[in-house]
Design an enzyme around this catalytic site. Structure first.
Site, mmCIF file in Angstrom:
data_model
loop_
_atom_site.group_PDB
_atom_site.id
_atom_site.type_symbol
_atom_site.label_atom_id
_atom_site.label_comp_id
_atom_site.label_asym_id
_atom_site.label_seq_id
_atom_site.Cartn_x
_atom_site.Cartn_y
_atom_site.Cartn_z
ATOM 1 N N GLY A 114 -86.768 115.649 45.410
ATOM 2 C CA GLY A 114 -85.583 116.223 45.457
ATOM 3 C C GLY A 114 -84.488 115.239 44.892
ATOM 4 O O GLY A 114 -83.335 115.101 44.788
ATOM 5 N N LEU A 115 -85.217 114.203 44.079
ATOM 6 C CA LEU A 115 -84.419 113.067 43.527
ATOM 7 C C LEU A 115 -84.487 113.015 41.903
ATOM 8 O O LEU A 115 -84.248 112.190 41.389
ATOM 9 C CB LEU A 115 -85.062 111.762 44.036
ATOM 10 C CG LEU A 115 -84.861 111.382 45.565
ATOM 11 C CD1 LEU A 115 -85.631 110.123 45.660
ATOM 12 C CD2 LEU A 115 -83.325 111.340 45.740
ATOM 13 N N GLY A 116 -84.843 114.356 41.455
ATOM 14 C CA GLY A 116 -85.072 114.389 39.944
ATOM 15 C C GLY A 116 -86.084 113.646 39.438
ATOM 16 O O GLY A 116 -85.779 113.198 38.288
ATOM 17 N N THR A 117 -87.297 113.595 40.259
ATOM 18 C CA THR A 117 -88.401 113.016 39.622
ATOM 19 C C THR A 117 -88.669 113.717 38.362
ATOM 20 O O THR A 117 -89.383 113.206 37.216
ATOM 21 C CB THR A 117 -89.532 112.836 40.497
ATOM 22 O OG1 THR A 117 -89.914 114.046 40.930
ATOM 23 C CG2 THR A 117 -89.203 112.076 41.942
ATOM 24 N N SER A 118 -88.728 115.093 38.496
ATOM 25 C CA SER A 118 -89.449 115.700 37.088
ATOM 26 C C SER A 118 -88.535 115.447 36.139
ATOM 27 O O SER A 118 -89.218 115.145 34.911
ATOM 28 C CB SER A 118 -89.561 117.235 37.455
ATOM 29 O OG SER A 118 -88.133 117.810 37.599
ATOM 30 N N ALA A 119 -87.301 115.307 36.019
ATOM 31 C CA ALA A 119 -86.291 115.130 34.980
ATOM 32 C C ALA A 119 -86.467 113.734 34.543
ATOM 33 O O ALA A 119 -86.836 113.478 33.221
ATOM 34 C CB ALA A 119 -84.851 115.449 35.322
ATOM 35 N N ALA A 120 -86.601 112.886 35.345
ATOM 36 C CA ALA A 120 -86.738 111.462 35.054
ATOM 37 C C ALA A 120 -88.166 111.273 34.271
ATOM 38 O O ALA A 120 -88.279 110.528 33.258
ATOM 39 C CB ALA A 120 -87.085 110.553 36.276
ATOM 40 N N ASP B 201 -79.930 117.332 35.810
ATOM 41 C CA ASP B 201 -80.913 116.366 36.146
ATOM 42 C C ASP B 201 -81.072 115.429 35.025
ATOM 43 O O ASP B 201 -80.902 114.273 35.046
ATOM 44 C CB ASP B 201 -82.219 116.858 36.825
ATOM 45 C CG ASP B 201 -81.971 117.477 38.375
ATOM 46 O OD1 ASP B 201 -83.086 117.622 38.711
ATOM 47 O OD2 ASP B 201 -80.977 117.800 38.690
HETATM 48 N N1 LIG Z 1 -94.744 109.739 39.127
HETATM 49 C C1 LIG Z 1 -94.940 111.257 38.496
HETATM 50 N N2 LIG Z 1 -96.054 111.153 37.729
HETATM 51 C C2 LIG Z 1 -96.163 112.278 36.912
HETATM 52 N N3 LIG Z 1 -95.713 113.282 37.228
HETATM 53 C C3 LIG Z 1 -94.468 113.487 38.124
HETATM 54 C C4 LIG Z 1 -94.031 112.323 38.740
HETATM 55 N N4 LIG Z 1 -92.949 112.571 39.689
HETATM 56 C C5 LIG Z 1 -92.915 113.767 39.465
HETATM 57 N N5 LIG Z 1 -93.797 114.387 38.564
HETATM 58 C C6 LIG Z 1 -93.771 115.782 38.156
HETATM 59 O O1 LIG Z 1 -92.486 116.407 38.674
HETATM 60 C C7 LIG Z 1 -92.763 117.322 39.455
HETATM 61 C C8 LIG Z 1 -91.953 117.431 40.750
HETATM 62 O O2 LIG Z 1 -90.779 118.207 39.936
HETATM 63 P P1 LIG Z 1 -89.561 118.717 40.980
HETATM 64 O O3 LIG Z 1 -88.522 119.256 40.296
HETATM 65 O O4 LIG Z 1 -90.334 119.583 42.082
HETATM 66 O O5 LIG Z 1 -89.172 117.483 41.985
HETATM 67 P P2 LIG Z 1 -87.748 116.636 41.857
HETATM 68 O O6 LIG Z 1 -87.523 116.719 40.521
HETATM 69 O O7 LIG Z 1 -87.948 115.194 42.314
HETATM 70 O O8 LIG Z 1 -86.916 117.438 42.546
HETATM 71 P P3 LIG Z 1 -85.507 118.069 42.284
HETATM 72 O O9 LIG Z 1 -85.772 118.527 40.924
HETATM 73 O O10 LIG Z 1 -84.965 118.935 43.215
HETATM 74 O O11 LIG Z 1 -84.354 116.976 41.886
HETATM 75 C C9 LIG Z 1 -94.210 117.060 40.017
HETATM 76 O O12 LIG Z 1 -95.197 118.170 40.581
HETATM 77 C C10 LIG Z 1 -95.079 116.473 38.671
HETATM 78 O O13 LIG Z 1 -95.094 117.630 37.896
HETATM 79 C C1 LIG Z 2 -81.916 123.082 42.043
HETATM 80 C C2 LIG Z 2 -81.136 122.239 40.610
HETATM 81 O O1 LIG Z 2 -79.941 122.757 40.669
HETATM 82 C C3 LIG Z 2 -81.177 120.803 40.942
HETATM 83 C C4 LIG Z 2 -82.700 120.186 41.145
HETATM 84 O O2 LIG Z 2 -82.452 118.548 41.146
HETATM 85 C C5 LIG Z 2 -82.021 122.902 39.656
HETATM 86 C C6 LIG Z 2 -81.169 122.649 38.147
HETATM 87 O O3 LIG Z 2 -80.026 122.455 38.278
HETATM 88 O O4 LIG Z 2 -82.193 122.673 37.196
HETATM 89 MG MG LIG Z 3 -86.961 118.368 39.475
#
Ligand SMILES: Nc1ncnc2c1ncn2[C@@H]1O[C@H](COP(=O)(O)OP(=O)(O)OP(=O)(O)O)[C@@H](O)[C@H]1O
Ligand SMILES: C[C@@](O)(CCO)CC(=O)[O-]
Ligand SMILES: [Mg+2]
Length: 320
Positions: free
Chosen positions: A109-115, A156
């Site tokens: 939930g910290l934007g790891t996918s976007a990062a 994100d």
């Molecule tokens: N360290 C990492 N290495 C490779 N892929 C990663 C890593 N961290 C996250 N990911 C990718 O991002 C996906 C998680 O994305 P998800 O959007 O569910 O979580 P988030 O971005 O942290 O949360 P949110 O979008 O709510 O901020 C993982 O399933 C993986 O595909």
């Molecule tokens: C849930 C959401 O609003 C934020 C995810 O970090 C999805 C998005 O904005 O793409």
């Molecule tokens: Mg994400």
């Protein structure tokens, strides 16, 4: 030559999920970050220490892992490569080994996918000899996150590209000046669903009950617009009240889980000025007006606190 991009993670203050449907949102970047390193290689590789695979099927002839989970986990990275192959005709061009380093578990939930996307776009494009501006990095990153998830706002990817406090509305990003008198405590709980899955759940709620959905989103919009004024004027009490209200609306959208609601209601009962779920939900991140009681409670309920101090640089790229 090794190209390294560093991307700050982010916390959503107001408007998550609503922002996907054109409503405003407020987010900011923190010191936790993800690094993406790209170097020349004889084959394309993706490596990441903290990805865990559930279930493995191995082709013992070639000793190859055949597993749809792996494909999903690295989809954010592979989609970046596909994008550049499509748009910059680098077919059969330089092959790269892409390494992702993160101190934070994936999907919190910290934007790891976007990062991961922003870092791979920034590093891989530079590896290909391109000098992309931040605007282009953000635009391409959003397109990639959208391709992988099917649903994604610009929040994100744009927050992490530019850094600092941002107000997002209808595709525009506006930097906010928030006085340091307002600070936050934050952390995360184990997550049971990814953001992509939570987004699909919210979409199905919209399809089931469009008028109620519209009412909820209009209410979240009112909270976010008011929170913007309270934040920039340093009114922590008002920001806190609005955080509890936003959490209530996100509960109604079905994106919280028991431990998040237990944390927020116990924090409120103990006098913390404001708390809410942050990001996609289904577990994951929570954010409060800075208060040691919130941090103690978060740990007591099995969560992990993070450094929630704001950072202001956004993505950086260097040759190492
Ligand atoms: N360290 C990492 N290495 C490779 N892929 C990663 C890593 N961290 C996250 N990911 C990718 O991002 C996906 C998680 O994305 P998800 O959007 O569910 O979580 P988030 O971005 O942290 O949360 P949110 O979008 O709510 O901020 C993982 O399933 C993986 O595909
Ligand atoms: C849930 C959401 O609003 C934020 C995810 O970090 C999805 C998005 O904005 O793409
Ligand atoms: Mg994400």
């Amino acid at each position: 030559m090794i190209v390294e991009a560093e991307v700050p993670l982010k916390l959503t203050l107001f408007g998550e999920h609503a922002v996907v449907y054109g409503k405003p949102a407020i987010a900011y970047t923190v010191s936790e970050s993800i690094k993406v390193r790209v170097r020349e290689s004889e084959k394309f590789y993706v490596s990441s220490q903290n990805l865990q695979i559930k279930g493995v099927k191995v082709d013992l002839h070639e000793f190859k892992i055949e597993n749809d989970n792996v494909r999903k986990l690295i989809a954010y990275v592979t989609e970046v490569i596909n994008y550049f192959n499509e748009h910059y005709s680098y077919k059969d061009g330089k092959k790269a080994a892409i390494e992702i380093e993160s101190n934070v578990e994936p999907s919190v939930g910290l934007g790891t996918s976007a990062a991961v996307v922003v870092g791979t776009v920034a590093a891989y494009s530079r590896f290909l000899g391109l000098e992309l501006q931040k605007q282009e990095i953000a635009k391409i990153s959003h397109e990639v996150e959208l391709r992988v998830q099917g649903i994604a706002s610009i929040m994100d990817t744009h927050t992490e590209t530019y850094g600092g406090f941002v107000f997002i509305k209808e595709g525009k990003v506006e930097k906010l000046e928030v006085p340091p008198s307002i600070s936050f405590s934050a952390g995360y709980f184990r997550r049971i669903m990814t953001t992509a899955e939570m987004l699909r759940n919210v979409k199905s709620l919209k399809e089931k009950n469009p008028s109620l959905f519209t009412t909820l989103l209009d209410s979240i919009e009112k909270v976010t617009v008011e929170a913007r004024t309270a934040l920039t004027s340093g009114d922590a009490d008002r920001v806190g009240e609005l955080m509890y209200v936003n959490h209530g609306f996100l509960f109604s959208l079905g994106i919280t889980v028991p431990v998040l609601d237990q944390f927020v209601s116990m924090a409120r009962a103990s006098g913390v000025k404001g708390c809410k779920v942050s990001g996609g939900g289904g577990g994951g991140a929570v954010i409060c007006i800075k208060d040691q009681r919130a941090e103690l409670l978060l740990n007591a309920l099995g969560g992990k606190t993070i450094n929630a101090n704001p950072t202001f640089q956004g993505v950086t790229v260097k040759l190492i």
